[in-house]
Design an enzyme around this catalytic site. Sequence first.
Site, mmCIF file in Angstrom:
data_model
loop_
_atom_site.group_PDB
_atom_site.id
_atom_site.type_symbol
_atom_site.label_atom_id
_atom_site.label_comp_id
_atom_site.label_asym_id
_atom_site.label_seq_id
_atom_site.Cartn_x
_atom_site.Cartn_y
_atom_site.Cartn_z
ATOM 1 N N THR A 11 0.829 -1.212 0.000
ATOM 2 C CA THR A 11 0.000 0.000 0.000
ATOM 3 C C THR A 11 0.864 1.264 0.000
ATOM 4 O O THR A 11 0.756 2.114 -0.890
ATOM 5 C CB THR A 11 -0.927 0.002 1.246
ATOM 6 O OG1 THR A 11 -1.686 -1.198 1.250
ATOM 7 C CG2 THR A 11 -1.864 1.202 1.237
ATOM 8 N N VAL A 12 1.745 1.390 0.989
ATOM 9 C CA VAL A 12 2.510 2.640 1.136
ATOM 10 C C VAL A 12 3.639 2.727 0.105
ATOM 11 O O VAL A 12 3.831 3.769 -0.537
ATOM 12 C CB VAL A 12 3.069 2.791 2.577
ATOM 13 C CG1 VAL A 12 3.776 4.126 2.730
ATOM 14 C CG2 VAL A 12 1.946 2.669 3.606
ATOM 15 N N ALA A 31 14.241 18.603 -3.397
ATOM 16 C CA ALA A 31 15.481 17.855 -3.124
ATOM 17 C C ALA A 31 16.711 18.594 -3.649
ATOM 18 O O ALA A 31 17.834 18.259 -3.301
ATOM 19 C CB ALA A 31 15.412 16.468 -3.759
ATOM 20 N N GLY A 129 0.173 8.957 9.950
ATOM 21 C CA GLY A 129 0.130 8.701 8.504
ATOM 22 C C GLY A 129 0.584 9.933 7.738
ATOM 23 O O GLY A 129 1.738 10.353 7.829
ATOM 24 N N GLY A 182 -7.392 -0.310 2.801
ATOM 25 C CA GLY A 182 -5.933 -0.261 2.998
ATOM 26 C C GLY A 182 -5.530 0.443 4.277
ATOM 27 O O GLY A 182 -4.360 0.791 4.447
ATOM 28 N N GLU A 185 -3.652 -2.765 9.440
ATOM 29 C CA GLU A 185 -2.355 -3.432 9.310
ATOM 30 C C GLU A 185 -2.552 -4.752 8.572
ATOM 31 O O GLU A 185 -3.428 -5.551 8.942
ATOM 32 C CB GLU A 185 -1.763 -3.705 10.696
ATOM 33 C CG GLU A 185 -1.414 -2.459 11.475
ATOM 34 C CD GLU A 185 -0.379 -1.598 10.760
ATOM 35 O OE1 GLU A 185 0.686 -2.111 10.420
ATOM 36 O OE2 GLU A 185 -0.660 -0.402 10.539
ATOM 37 N N ASP A 197 -1.038 -0.940 17.644
ATOM 38 C CA ASP A 197 -0.509 0.061 16.702
ATOM 39 C C ASP A 197 -0.410 1.433 17.407
ATOM 40 O O ASP A 197 0.610 2.117 17.319
ATOM 41 C CB ASP A 197 -1.455 0.135 15.489
ATOM 42 C CG ASP A 197 -1.052 1.210 14.509
ATOM 43 O OD1 ASP A 197 -0.046 1.028 13.815
ATOM 44 O OD2 ASP A 197 -1.759 2.241 14.448
ATOM 45 N N LYS A 201 2.810 3.905 18.434
ATOM 46 C CA LYS A 201 2.869 5.322 18.049
ATOM 47 C C LYS A 201 3.064 6.222 19.275
ATOM 48 O O LYS A 201 3.824 7.197 19.217
ATOM 49 C CB LYS A 201 1.601 5.702 17.286
ATOM 50 C CG LYS A 201 1.559 5.067 15.895
ATOM 51 C CD LYS A 201 0.192 5.222 15.254
ATOM 52 C CE LYS A 201 0.187 4.680 13.832
ATOM 53 N NZ LYS A 201 -1.154 4.549 13.271
HETATM 54 N N1 LIG Z 1 -1.296 1.222 5.162
HETATM 55 C C1 LIG Z 1 -1.283 2.390 5.809
HETATM 56 O O1 LIG Z 1 -2.211 3.204 5.710
HETATM 57 C C2 LIG Z 1 -0.130 2.747 6.669
HETATM 58 C C3 LIG Z 1 0.906 1.863 6.914
HETATM 59 N N2 LIG Z 1 1.941 2.238 7.711
HETATM 60 C C4 LIG Z 1 3.056 1.313 7.909
HETATM 61 O O2 LIG Z 1 3.792 1.210 6.697
HETATM 62 C C5 LIG Z 1 4.368 -0.101 6.588
HETATM 63 C C6 LIG Z 1 3.895 -0.718 5.288
HETATM 64 O O3 LIG Z 1 2.489 -0.846 5.349
HETATM 65 P P1 LIG Z 1 1.632 -1.298 4.085
HETATM 66 O O4 LIG Z 1 2.162 -0.667 2.864
HETATM 67 O O5 LIG Z 1 0.226 -1.087 4.470
HETATM 68 O O6 LIG Z 1 1.970 -2.872 4.059
HETATM 69 P P2 LIG Z 1 1.776 -3.881 2.852
HETATM 70 O O7 LIG Z 1 1.645 -5.251 3.461
HETATM 71 O O8 LIG Z 1 0.707 -3.406 1.953
HETATM 72 O O9 LIG Z 1 3.172 -3.797 2.066
HETATM 73 C C7 LIG Z 1 4.356 -4.436 2.445
HETATM 74 C C8 LIG Z 1 4.989 -5.036 1.211
HETATM 75 O O10 LIG Z 1 6.278 -5.551 1.548
HETATM 76 C C9 LIG Z 1 6.383 -6.852 0.993
HETATM 77 N N3 LIG Z 1 7.385 -7.653 1.674
HETATM 78 C C10 LIG Z 1 7.221 -8.578 2.641
HETATM 79 N N4 LIG Z 1 8.400 -9.136 2.971
HETATM 80 C C11 LIG Z 1 9.328 -8.548 2.192
HETATM 81 C C12 LIG Z 1 10.747 -8.723 2.022
HETATM 82 N N5 LIG Z 1 11.434 -9.622 2.727
HETATM 83 N N6 LIG Z 1 11.375 -7.968 1.104
HETATM 84 C C13 LIG Z 1 10.704 -7.062 0.373
HETATM 85 N N7 LIG Z 1 9.359 -6.884 0.456
HETATM 86 C C14 LIG Z 1 8.686 -7.609 1.358
HETATM 87 C C15 LIG Z 1 4.995 -7.391 1.111
HETATM 88 O O11 LIG Z 1 4.808 -8.561 0.322
HETATM 89 P P3 LIG Z 1 3.719 -9.666 0.867
HETATM 90 O O12 LIG Z 1 2.410 -8.999 0.735
HETATM 91 O O13 LIG Z 1 3.920 -10.831 -0.023
HETATM 92 O O14 LIG Z 1 4.091 -9.950 2.295
HETATM 93 C C16 LIG Z 1 4.185 -6.201 0.625
HETATM 94 O O15 LIG Z 1 4.165 -6.129 -0.779
HETATM 95 C C17 LIG Z 1 3.931 -0.838 7.848
HETATM 96 O O16 LIG Z 1 4.934 -0.704 8.820
HETATM 97 C C18 LIG Z 1 2.684 -0.089 8.298
HETATM 98 O O17 LIG Z 1 2.457 -0.198 9.668
HETATM 99 C C19 LIG Z 1 2.024 3.475 8.278
HETATM 100 C C20 LIG Z 1 1.035 4.383 8.078
HETATM 101 C C21 LIG Z 1 -0.142 4.079 7.289
HETATM 102 N N1 LIG Z 2 -3.191 0.686 10.534
HETATM 103 C C1 LIG Z 2 -2.789 2.018 10.802
HETATM 104 C C2 LIG Z 2 -2.128 2.558 9.578
HETATM 105 C C3 LIG Z 2 -1.326 3.723 9.870
HETATM 106 O O1 LIG Z 2 -0.480 3.748 10.720
HETATM 107 C C4 LIG Z 2 -3.982 2.876 11.151
HETATM 108 O O2 LIG Z 2 -5.102 2.408 10.954
HETATM 109 O O3 LIG Z 2 -3.804 3.975 11.664
#
Ligand SMILES: NC(=O)C1=CN([C@@H]2O[C@H](COP(=O)(O)OP(=O)(O)OC[C@H]3O[C@@H](n4cnc5c(N)ncnc54)[C@H](OP(=O)(O)O)[C@@H]3O)[C@@H](O)[C@H]2O)C=CC1
Ligand SMILES: N[C@@H](CC=O)C(=O)O
Length: 407
Positions: A11-12, A31, A129, A182, A185, A197, A201
């Site tokens: 997602t991110v 930048a 976020g 999305g 977690e 979570d 934070k």
């Molecule tokens: N979603 C949100 O709104 C927010 C998220 N966050 C944080 O951001 C981070 C990412 O979240 P999010 O994007 O939602 O997570 P996702 O699960 O959507 O994305 C993580 C990605 O990393 C991949 N991955 C897993 N293992 C590996 C590896 N060994 N090497 C490379 N890639 C790998 C996953 O693949 P696979 O799916 O196959 O495991 C997936 O594609 C988390 O820490 C979350 O807490 C923070 C704020 C908001």
């Molecule tokens: N799962 C978290 C994503 C951002 O940190 C939330 O719902 O706030």
Amino acid sequence: MAKIAILGFGTVGSGVLEVFRTNADKAARRAGQPVEVKYICDIRDFSSRPDAALFVKTLDPILNDPEVTAVVETIGGTKVAYPYVKAVLESGRHVATSNKELVATHGAELLALAREKGVCFLFEASVGGGTPVITPMYQCLAANNLSEVRGIVNGTTNFMLTKMEREGMDFEGALKLAQSLGYAETIDPSADVDGIDAQRKICILASILFGRHFYPQNVAARGIRDVSVKDIALARRQNAAVKLIAWAKQTEDGPALAVEPMLVPRESQLAGVDDVFNAVMVRGDMLGDVMFYGKGAGKLPTASAVTADVLDALRNGGSIHESLFWTDSEPMEGVYEDASPADRYVRAEGGAAAVRAVFGDVEILDEADGETAFTLRGKSVAQTRALCEEAARQDVRVKNVLKWLTL
Ligand SMILES: NC(=O)C1=CN([C@@H]2O[C@H](COP(=O)(O)OP(=O)(O)OC[C@H]3O[C@@H](n4cnc5c(N)ncnc54)[C@H](OP(=O)(O)O)[C@@H]3O)[C@@H](O)[C@H]2O)C=CC1
Ligand SMILES: N[C@@H](CC=O)C(=O)O
């Protein structure tokens, strides 16, 4: 031209690529040079994408490429993210991450490593976020002594509580919807629902507030599983909203912090924060209270904060850690509690007479369907806990306790 890499294309991470591509000119101005995403590291198969050549499966090609100067970590968790981020910092490259578990668990160590190497370890998106909270705390509020931070820092649970209040949606339905958008977690949505979570934070915010590392295991955290539509309706009758609040403050006995669902009076700005929005109030001795409000989760809002960190790192370099820094500390036994008395809403099985036999002459708010809701005034956490234990011994099962937020 700066070359960067994205680790984790979910997602991110995919949002970060989109932000760089959509706002390339703006990013280059900020930048001080054009920015190119040269690698994307993800274990999934992206071979059918037109930009498939960017994708790699491990960190090695990135570490071996001297052109890469900054790396975005959006894998999540600590198992892979921690060794990857450590290796990237050790190699003298900047890191920007949205990963609160990583920062709450290893933040002090990674900040020290970044400082030693003269690079950046930035994590604005890890709290709020897309809403700027961390940078204002260590930059704009630098002339204040900060004594308290409180807020709604989990978008998923705030979205769910809003759906439960406005549409009477049940817990499972609201969670499924938050997942489909999305917000939740992906590794384990119970991290949202059970307050974990938000616990991570508030550790990050408390570490900035107090200048030393706070560990999640020392923070009492309760989520929203016990909150029913009935609690929300009774809160509304008392001119309040039920919100999952993360708070940290300086008390006479030292730092106190926790995550808990609370009754928030309508006069508080936090009561009006709905859907996936987050809001964080910071109290400074010069400015007074200031509130940061915006989208707390979701692809592009979160990615915009991560991208801004990359741009700051490329432009300003590691000098940022003269102000963004906290020292390491040992985890302690137990949790940081606030011992001061507070008013609480309680819902328990049993009639008003049974409730009063345990809790005294409390103000009854509702008595229906074999349950009684009442207000328990002026009790500390320990006194409340003792009363609930006594109630259980007398077959009065307490189903929910919500502390009133003071203004
Ligand atoms: N979603 C949100 O709104 C927010 C998220 N966050 C944080 O951001 C981070 C990412 O979240 P999010 O994007 O939602 O997570 P996702 O699960 O959507 O994305 C993580 C990605 O990393 C991949 N991955 C897993 N293992 C590996 C590896 N060994 N090497 C490379 N890639 C790998 C996953 O693949 P696979 O799916 O196959 O495991 C997936 O594609 C988390 O820490 C979350 O807490 C923070 C704020 C908001
Ligand atoms: N799962 C978290 C994503 C951002 O940190 C939330 O719902 O706030």
